[in-house]
Write a protein that holds these residues in place. Sequence first.
Motif, PDB file in Angstrom:
ATOM      1  N   HIS A  22      -8.414  99.192  70.090  1.00 10.17           N
ATOM      2  CA  HIS A  22      -7.588  98.151  69.478  1.00 10.17           C
ATOM      3  C   HIS A  22      -6.111  98.422  69.738  1.00 10.17           C
ATOM      4  CE1 HIS A  22      -7.117  94.826  66.548  1.00 10.17           C
ATOM      5  NE2 HIS A  22      -5.942  95.403  66.351  1.00 10.17           N
ATOM      6  N   LEU A  50     -14.059 100.271  63.070  1.00  9.35           N
ATOM      7  CA  LEU A  50     -13.231  99.780  64.173  1.00  9.35           C
ATOM      8  C   LEU A  50     -12.934 100.878  65.191  1.00  9.35           C
ATOM      9  CD1 LEU A  50     -11.274  97.468  65.199  1.00  9.35           C
ATOM     10  CD2 LEU A  50      -9.512  98.625  63.862  1.00  9.35           C
ATOM     11  N   GLU A  63      -5.449  97.437  73.441  1.00 17.29           N
ATOM     12  CA  GLU A  63      -5.502  95.978  73.624  1.00 17.29           C
ATOM     13  C   GLU A  63      -4.380  95.288  72.847  1.00 17.29           C
ATOM     14  OE1 GLU A  63      -7.340  94.190  75.585  1.00 17.29           O
ATOM     15  OE2 GLU A  63      -8.653  95.788  76.324  1.00 17.29           O
ATOM     16  N   GLY A  64      -4.045  95.831  71.689  1.00 21.60           N
ATOM     17  CA  GLY A  64      -2.961  95.250  70.899  1.00 21.60           C
ATOM     18  C   GLY A  64      -1.633  95.350  71.608  1.00 21.60           C
ATOM     19  N   ILE A  99      -3.732  94.990  62.467  1.00 25.12           N
ATOM     20  CA  ILE A  99      -4.752  96.026  62.486  1.00 25.12           C
ATOM     21  C   ILE A  99      -5.160  96.436  61.075  1.00 25.12           C
ATOM     22  CG2 ILE A  99      -3.153  97.984  62.605  1.00 25.12           C
ATOM     23  CD1 ILE A  99      -5.273  99.302  64.503  1.00 25.12           C
TER      24      ILE A  99
END
Length: 220
Positions: A187, A182, A190-191, A172
């Motif tokens: 993120h 971003l 989803e990460g 990230i």
Amino acid sequence: MVKGSGVGRPRASGAAASRPDARQAVLEAAGELFTGAGYAATTTRAIAERAGLRQASLYYHFPAKEDILAALLAETVRPSLALAARLVAGDAPAAVRLWALAYADIGLLGGARHNLGALYLLPEVGSPNLARFRIERAELKAAYGRLVAASGVEPAAVAIRTDLVFGLVESIAVIRRDDPALDVEAHVREGADGVVRLVGTEPVDAFRAEAHELLATLTD
């Protein structure tokens, strides 16, 4: 966080420079400059001016620029390391604990005011004076490894899967560097999903809810 850290603020010295908020002002200024202008290009004088301190007052808290870097890097790993210790010792399903750790860790790196994770790429991170940070980061990776192993990954694949998991978490910082706009929350989610997929678990809403509940219990 220190607000309004402009160069034009009145400078502090003496007793004022010894206050805890002065130390935090130095870290805030350095974080902005290291991730903006670059570590090598940033001087302690520039940090002191941004923090509203005399340069001599900065040295009251940090004898050298590298000490400031060490303190900033510690902020990126110690909260996750403390959480990891509790998660590793927990009894929830291992994949749930792994998701929770990844979610919190990616959120820490992605949600900080300055992109401090990008500092991991500095050659100075290999300095002897930053050995403590490297040890703590290695301990955090080892905690991921224990959760990966407990998730049922074949022993021969644990090291590789741990490398992939840890790399996904820390990615990230590079993504954020390349895309300042971003969507961090998306993120992070989803990460964390991607991390548990690497150990063979497909996250569903109930799985995520359990992980969030676990995080809420551990961070209250």
